[in-house]
Design a protein around this motif. Structure first.
Motif, short mmCIF file in Angstrom:
data_model
loop_
_atom_site.label_atom_id
_atom_site.label_comp_id
_atom_site.label_asym_id
_atom_site.label_seq_id
_atom_site.Cartn_x
_atom_site.Cartn_y
_atom_site.Cartn_z
N LEU A 1 -7.84 -2.38 -3.03
CA LEU A 1 -8.31 -2.16 -1.65
C LEU A 1 -7.53 -3.09 -0.73
CD1 LEU A 1 -10.70 -0.70 0.05
CD2 LEU A 1 -11.56 -3.02 0.19
N ALA B 1 -7.12 -4.46 3.11
CA ALA B 1 -7.83 -4.53 4.39
C ALA B 1 -7.00 -5.32 5.39
CB ALA B 1 -9.19 -5.18 4.19
N ALA C 1 -15.46 3.37 6.96
CA ALA C 1 -14.05 3.27 6.55
C ALA C 1 -13.94 2.67 5.15
CB ALA C 1 -13.26 2.45 7.56
N ILE C 2 -14.78 1.69 4.87
CA ILE C 2 -14.77 1.08 3.52
C ILE C 2 -15.24 2.10 2.48
CG2 ILE C 2 -15.87 -0.68 2.07
CD1 ILE C 2 -15.81 -2.54 4.55
N ARG D 1 -1.35 6.65 -2.78
CA ARG D 1 -2.30 6.22 -1.73
C ARG D 1 -3.63 6.93 -1.89
NH1 ARG D 1 2.18 6.80 1.70
NH2 ARG D 1 1.36 8.74 2.55
N ARG E 1 -14.98 5.28 2.70
CA ARG E 1 -13.88 6.25 2.52
C ARG E 1 -12.77 5.66 1.65
NH1 ARG E 1 -10.42 7.88 7.65
NH2 ARG E 1 -9.71 5.75 7.28
N ALA E 2 -12.48 4.36 1.87
CA ALA E 2 -11.43 3.71 1.09
C ALA E 2 -11.77 3.71 -0.40
CB ALA E 2 -11.21 2.29 1.60
N GLY F 1 -7.03 1.98 -1.58
CA GLY F 1 -7.92 2.20 -0.45
C GLY F 1 -7.49 1.34 0.73
N PHE F 2 -7.57 1.90 1.92
CA PHE F 2 -7.16 1.15 3.12
C PHE F 2 -8.34 0.95 4.06
CE2 PHE F 2 -3.21 3.15 1.82
CZ PHE F 2 -2.30 2.12 1.95
N VAL F 3 -8.40 -0.26 4.62
CA VAL F 3 -9.36 -0.53 5.69
C VAL F 3 -8.57 -1.20 6.81
CG1 VAL F 3 -11.45 -1.77 6.37
CG2 VAL F 3 -11.25 -0.86 4.05
N GLY G 1 0.80 -1.23 0.00
CA GLY G 1 0.00 0.00 0.00
C GLY G 1 0.83 1.27 0.00
N ILE H 1 -4.38 8.37 4.19
CA ILE H 1 -5.31 8.47 3.05
C ILE H 1 -4.75 9.33 1.92
CG2 ILE H 1 -7.37 8.04 4.44
CD1 ILE H 1 -7.99 10.95 4.44
#
Lengths: 227, 284
Positions: free
Chosen positions: A166, A168, A154-155, A84, A157-158, A89-91, A55, B192
């Motif tokens: 994505l 996670a 959060a998802i 990023r 937003r990701a 996308g980060f979860v 990521g 983010i």
């Protein structure tokens, strides 16, 4: 298919006062569009470190990480931030929502940073909150949401800037079984809608949904099985 | 150049004896008295008083109060009531003429001269050349008698500098604590995709707004305090002396120090986190 991200013999060593700790050892991996990858293994085996490197949160100590054929190791911090923002996308297990913002504002923030026009980002924010089933809670702050709801925000937003990948990290780690199932179903939908998904998990039920399963131990991939 | 001491000079004398007197056939000379003196003795314009340089009242002369004035406050003597009378030089000389001992006579220490051509510097040089030992200077020139206040002002400046430096250190500590509370926020923003520069810009704007708001609050507080302090001490010492004055210069200097300090404190505090690896911010 052209990979989104490709790791070539990457290692990550953390310098510690008691001596260097090798979290990743010679890991090679490729993730293409439409992939759904599960990563499992005992605690401390390097799963989260792998996710961070994939990521662009962290950089490998050795080896090469290519993101759309660009060597991430050669990118400046600002360029990795842009990656990023727009591509990944980060979860996380702990949601990492901004507590002073509402659910809608949390989802809108990455779009604003990416330069999306206000009207468009508001429309997309509501669409994303609809997607995760939280349109009715758009104006609620994280403290007014349950764990499952926070993870769904959060998802959303990701997904705000339509990422290709994505990531996670234990997305159901702080949720009860029923809520975890909801999140897992949501990840399935994301994958079905075309987003490449990588899930690090201890939960066999979540791992069982992935199309590819990586097993890690001592910083190495010891097994990779298509499902 | 005109030099008319009898017409333009006014003289202050301490009042050794002052009593209201009955009007007489001889028209008394006119004097001006301070508001404080008028109030303390119940005098009004037109009152006729006896003045003497002798504490026992010998050789007293009659004067008529032609006017009551608010004396120019004297910072050197603000704690003393200003019970003064002003009269023309011939009247003063006549008042002192009756004193038996030359040494008892009060001296004239200064004379103000109004110049028609306004070239005070040249006039002062001319007088000094003609009368050795006499100090002549323009009223706009620095007054040696204010040296005490220059020292006091420097002392205040030193206190102000120490206060500002102390406040800056306190502010920096406060900002470090404030930013520490926002460590996870910074981590999430970085996660983010916010760049360090973007976050620093945000911090810069916040720091500027907070510093401006703080400076504005401080200035408003100082302005309110100014009225309070001046009101109290003017009441306490019965003077119009201004003890505390927030001038535009003071305001600008405060802003010039507070705003850069505030912004710098915010940036320094934030940079301590931003320079860290992203993982260190979110792993806490």
């Amino acid at each position: 298919m052209t990979p989104i991200v490709e790791a070539r013999s990457i290692s990550r060593v953390f310098p510690m006062p008691a001596g260097p700790v090798t979290a990743l050892r010679d890991v090679s991996l490729s993730i293409a569009a439409g992939d759904y990858l599960g990563v499992v293994g005992p605690s401390g085996c390097g799963k989260s470190t792998l996710l961070h490197v994939l990521g662009c949160v962290d950089v490998p100590t050795s080896g090469t990480l290519l993101f759309h054929d660009r060597d991430v190791g050669s990118l400046a911090d600002t360029e990795r931030s842009r990656l990023r923002l727009r591509e990944i996308g980060f979860v996380f297990q702990r949601f990492f929502l901004l507590p002073m913002l509402t659910a809608a504002e949390n989802v809108e923030l990455p779009q604003a940073e990416a330069g999306a026009p206000r009207a468009e980002r508001r429309r997309r924010t509501m669409a994303l909150l609809e997607y995760v089933g939280l349109a009715a809670r758009a104006d609620h702050r994280p403290s007014e949401l349950s764990g499952g709801e926070m993870q769904r925000v959060a998802i959303a937003r990701a997904l705000a800037n339509r990422p290709r990948l994505l990531l996670a990290d234990e997305p159901t780690g702080e949720l009860d079984q029923g809520t975890g199932e909801q999140i897992a179903t949501l990840l399935d939908r994301l994958h079905a809608d075309g987003t490449a998904v990588v899930v690090v998990t201890h939960d066999p039920a979540i791992a069982g949904r992935a199309r590819r399963l990586l097993r890690m131990r001592d910083g190495r991939i010891v097994d990779e099985a298509p499902r | 150049m005109v030099f008319q001491p009898t017409m333009t000079a006014a003289f202050l004398i301490s009042v050794a004896l002052l009593t209201q007197a009955s009007p007489t056939a001889v028209e008394p000379a006119g004097i001006l008295i301070t508001r404080q003196l008028a109030e303390s003795r119940g005098l009004t314009v037109g009152s006729v008083v006896k003045l003497a340089t002798d504490p026992a009242g010998a050789h007293a002369r009659l004067f008529r109060v032609d006017g009551i004035y608010e004396p120019t406050p004297d910072p050197m003597h603000f704690a003393q009531p200003q019970l003064d009378a002003r009269m023309h030089l011939p009247d003063l000389l006549a008042l002192e003429a009756g004193m038996p001992d030359e040494r008892d006579r009060r001296g004239v220490t200064s004379i103000n001269v109004a110049l028609s051509d306004r070239d005070a510097e040249r006039f002062a040089l001319d007088v000094a050349a003609r009368v050795p030992g006499l100090v002549a200077r323009a009223t706009s020139a620095p007054d040696d008698r204010t040296n005490t206040f220059i020292v006091v002002e420097r002392f205040h400046l030193a206190i102000a500098i120490v206060t500002v430096v102390g406040s800056a250190v306190f502010l920096l500590a406060l900002m470090v604590m404030l930013v520490d509370e926002r460590r996870s926020t910074v981590g999430i923003l970085r996660l983010i995709g916010f760049t360090r520069r973007r976050i620093l810009l945000q911090v810069f704007i916040e720091g500027a707004v907070i510093a401006l708001a703080g400076a504005a609050a401080g200035i408003l507080f100082a302005l309110a305090s100014q009225r309070l302090f001046n009101g109290f001490f003017q009441w306490r010492y019965d003077t119009t002396l201004v003890f505390l004055r927030i001038t535009p210069s003071v305001v600008w200097r405060s802003l010039a120090m507070a705003v850069p300090f505030g912004i710098a404190a915010s940036l320094v505090a934030s940079w301590t986190f931003l320079r860290q690896q992203l993982l260190a911010l979110i792993r806490r």
